[in-house]
Design an enzyme around this catalytic site. Structure first.
Site, PDB file in Angstrom:
ATOM      1  N   GLU A  57      -0.536   7.291   4.746  1.00 32.75           N
ATOM      2  CA  GLU A  57      -0.985   6.273   5.703  1.00 32.75           C
ATOM      3  C   GLU A  57       0.148   5.943   6.646  1.00 32.75           C
ATOM      4  OE1 GLU A  57      -2.314   2.519   4.193  1.00 32.75           O
ATOM      5  OE2 GLU A  57      -3.388   3.443   2.531  1.00 32.75           O
TER       6      GLU A  57
ATOM      7  N   GLU B 192      -1.848   1.763  -3.474  1.00 29.29           N
ATOM      8  CA  GLU B 192      -0.619   0.968  -3.410  1.00 29.29           C
ATOM      9  C   GLU B 192      -0.471   0.055  -4.633  1.00 29.29           C
ATOM     10  OE1 GLU B 192      -0.402  -0.932   0.441  1.00 29.29           O
ATOM     11  OE2 GLU B 192       0.326   0.908   1.359  1.00 29.29           O
TER      12      GLU B 192
HETATM   13  C1  GLA Z   1      -1.723  -0.502   3.270  1.00 23.12           C
HETATM   14  C2  GLA Z   1      -3.051  -0.264   2.601  1.00 23.12           C
HETATM   15  C3  GLA Z   1      -4.162  -0.077   3.571  1.00 23.12           C
HETATM   16  C4  GLA Z   1      -4.084  -1.083   4.688  1.00 23.12           C
HETATM   17  C5  GLA Z   1      -2.733  -0.967   5.333  1.00 23.12           C
HETATM   18  C6  GLA Z   1      -2.555  -1.892   6.506  1.00 23.12           C
HETATM   19  O1  GLA Z   1      -1.071   0.653   3.562  1.00 23.12           O
HETATM   20  O2  GLA Z   1      -3.012   0.825   1.716  1.00 23.12           O
HETATM   21  O3  GLA Z   1      -5.381  -0.196   2.878  1.00 23.12           O
HETATM   22  O4  GLA Z   1      -4.274  -2.356   4.182  1.00 23.12           O
HETATM   23  O5  GLA Z   1      -1.753  -1.285   4.397  1.00 23.12           O
HETATM   24  O6  GLA Z   1      -1.331  -1.651   7.150  1.00 23.12           O
END
Ligand code: GLA
Length: 684
Positions: free
Chosen positions: A321, A163
């Site tokens: 995710e 991210e």
């Molecule tokens: C993001 C991050 C993860 C985690 C999630 C929690 O997507 O990439 O590592 O912290 O948020 O929702």
């Protein structure tokens, strides 16, 4: 020293997908657990049908335990164990979590806030996107991992960082300032051009040299919006250069595996320019989380998925995710209702994802995310979450044959742009509670309720062949986009342009002669003035055929110079003036909508546009039933998602994959359930 600007090496499209069939699994952080638990992990992964895990995203401090000192044995063992159990690995370069030793040795890599405060160690993404020191360490780490694991048979994909920008989007330090000036020199060439582009005559803020420019650091009064916008653009590019540096280090050792990173595409403008980034990842991957207080979350899931697909509708993408239940970073973190996990995941699969992964495999007992849900919850396997994770794993296997197919060509394109969103969001504006996402979601919701599929595309996407083109609140519009929309209308598309679109050019300069500037001639309107409504205000509107409706938040004083008025304001300052219009253009038409309409009123307008374009809703799209079709290699699959609490019969013929039943003419979708029918009567 300024860093290199991003190179333009393109996506490698023909690398193999990391799994056979659809991908299913999540982030796996075994370093938090002893080996006995890790052995149990793998057994339970098999039970759940996991075939892909993202490994090592935050493991830097466990792999490089001191500067240049590597402890990789534990990762060797984890990889071998996963391989023995036929679980594929998306191996991460853990640059999202620099180790404490690195911050102690080089505190200058930590980002600096707008107010000049250098952040401290102990968070995530604690690095300045322009730092050459950080870059050196990150690239070295990526090279070490890629050299060692490039040939490991379990490693089927590489996941650079995590991210990007979700914690270090903007850095205001002196190194960033120098990098920003070098980026500006590249963009503008000289200070005269920059002064003109930014309109620095205002407040006499003209620069004598590009060397005098600073990032938009804290100040009590408003900053120049063009400076703010360019800092956003620069920051996205600086992060992209970091991604590319690590990606290229991986590619030195790994030629036949896709390399990617995870985007954060939801409803709002992104932390980076996703359309630009999309050209640099081999597989597009997204993180998409439930927003607890969204009044219609299932439509937002579809919106996020349609945006991801719209970056390149010709290829599947990956849901990298999402959450099995509650997250931990919203004010009130709602758990998912029974069945919601399946609906959320399969909404993305229906809309083109060839996999659904989670953060994370096993719920942490300690650390910042200890109350974030996971595939294996604190309470263990005697839980709703685990049961649904196992059921979803079975569903993903049952749906395996859709892998590689794409969503049937969408008749509607909706133009949406991170950069235009930033331009509207930054600086002083007529309305600070209305975002581009409101306008986009309003239109998307109307289509979603009708079961009409829509690709949410960046402005420079090819619009040919679209029956309808929607342009919601595209505040910043360049001439090429305006011309492409006009040419789509001339070729037969029904174009709907809403309020705020076309207001400024790429320099963030207002287009004069009437708002909607870039689209004014196309729509045949002249917008004189904005009339922003307060929270409690609504304004009555009326359709030409006498139906009453409502506007809220935003209205405009519009004149239909060369267009037919289809709706008018029925009260207040604007009474009798056009609220929405239509102009015949070549083989198509251009509609202009000057107000944010209440849902029922907007639905009427959108229905009219669809009817004008000859588009009809699929028969299966009963209220609360989501219908999406995937196609490939002469076959088609109709996904049906029942968002209601009652069983709903729909017309279908073929073979239902999740219940393994043949369907002849009619299928009942149980309350809250999902079905996917391989259709007997359609060619892909
Ligand atoms: C993001 C991050 C993860 C985690 C999630 C929690 O997507 O990439 O590592 O912290 O948020 O929702």
């Amino acid at each position: 020293m300024p860093l290199d600007l991003p190179d333009r090496r393109a996506t490698r499209r023909d690398l193999p997908w990391p799994t056979r069939g659809l991908a299913y699994g999540g982030d796996y952080n075994p370093e938090q657990w002893p080996e006995s638990v890790q052995r149990e992990d793998v057994a339970l992964m098999r039970e759940a049908g996991v075939n892909l895990v993202t490994l090592g995203v935050f493991s830097w401090g466990h792999l490089e335990v001191a500067d240049g000192e590597w402890e990789l044995g534990w990762l060797d063992r984890v990889l071998d164990r996963l391989h023995e159990n036929e679980i594929m690995v998306d191996l991460a370069t853990p640059s999202a979590a620099p180790p404490i030793w690195l911050h102690r040795a080089h505190p200058e890599i930590l980002p600096v806030s707008r107010t000049g405060v250098r952040y401290a160690q102990g968070g995530r993404l604690g690095w300045c996107p322009s730092s050459p020191v950080f870059r050196r360490y990150a690239v070295r780490m990526a090279s070490v991992l890629a050299a060692r694991y490039g040939d490991h048979p379990a490693v089927r994909m590489w996941h650079v960082g995590n991210e990007f920008g979700g914690g270090n989007r903007h850095c205001y330090c002196d190194v960033s300032a120098a990098h920003f000036r070098s980026w500006l020199t590249d963009r503008y060439g000289d200070v005269t051009t920059l002064n003109a582009a930014w309109g620095t005559a205002f407040w006499g803020h003209r620069y004598g040299s590009i060397d005098e420019v600073l990032p938009p650091r804290d100040s009590e009064s408003a900053a120049n919006p063009s400076l703010l916008l360019d800092f956003d653009r620069f920051s996205s590019d600086a992060l992209l250069a970091d991604y590319q540096a690590e990606r290229d280090a991986v590619r030195e050792h790994v030629r036949d595996r896709p390399v990617t990173t995870n985007f954060m595409v939801q409803e709002g403008p992104g932390v980076v320019d996703h359309a630009a980034w999309s050209e640099h990842v081999d597989i597009r991957a997204n993180d998409h989380y439930l927003i607890a207080d969204d009044p219609l979350p299932e439509e937002e899931w579809a919106f996020g998925a349609d945006r991801m697909r719209g970056l390149d509708p010709s290829r599947p993408w990956l849901l990298m995710e999402h959450s099995t239940s509650a997250v931990n970073w919203q004010p009130r973190n709602r758990s998912k209702a029974p069945g919601e996990l399946m609906r959320h995941s399969l909404t993305h699969v229906a809309r083109g994802a060839d996999g659904a992964l989670f953060f994370q495999w096993r719920q942490s007992v300690q650390g910042a995310e200890q109350f974030h849900s996971a595939m294996l919850p604190h309470a263990g396997t005697r839980t709703k979450v685990w049961q649904e994770v196992v059921e979803l794993g079975q569903a993903m296997r049952a749906l395996g044959e859709v892998a590689g197919s794409t969503v049937a060509p969408a008749p509607v394109a909706l133009l949406y742009d991170d950069v235009a969103g930033w331009a509207w969001q930054r600086g002083q504006k007529p309305h600070h509670d209305l975002s581009a996402a409101h306008a986009a979601r309003d239109l998307h919701r109307a289509l979603w309720r009708r079961g009409v599929t829509c690709d949410i595309v960046p402005p420079h996407a090819d619009l040919s062949g679209r029956a309808v083109v929607l342009v919601p609140a595209l505040y910043l519009t360049d001439d090429a986009t305006a011309a492409a929309v006009a040419s789509a209308a001339a070729s037969g598309a029904r174009v709907l342009v809403t309020y705020l679109s076309g207001t400024v050019d790429p320099d963030d300069r207002v287009r004069t002669g009437g708002y909607a500037g870039a689209f004014a001639a196309l729509c045949g309107v002249y917008v004189e003035e904005f009339f922003v409504l307060q929270h409690h205000e609504t304004v009555a509107v009326r359709t030409a055929d006498g139906h009453a409706g409502t506007a809220r938040d935003w209205t405009e004083r519009v004149h239909a110079d060369d267009a037919t008025v289809l709706g008018t304001y029925a009260e207040g300052h604007l009474a009798g003036l056009p609220a929405w219009t239509r102009r015949a253009v070549g083989a198509g038409a251009a509609w202009y909508l000057s107000a944010r309409l209440a849902e029922s009123t907007l639905t009427r307008v959108v229905d009219d546009v669809l009817a004008d374009a000859g588009l009809t809703a699929p028969a299966q799209a009963a209220p609360g039933i989501e219908v999406v079709r995937r196609v490939g290699e002469g076959r088609s699959w109709m996904f049906l998602i029942n968002h209601t609490d009652r069983d709903v019969p729909v017309a279908a013929t073929g073979h239902e994959l999740l219940t393994r039943q043949d369907v002849a003419g009619s299928l009942t979708i149980p309350a809250g359930a999902v079905r996917a029918v391989r259709e007997a009567d359609r060619a892909g």
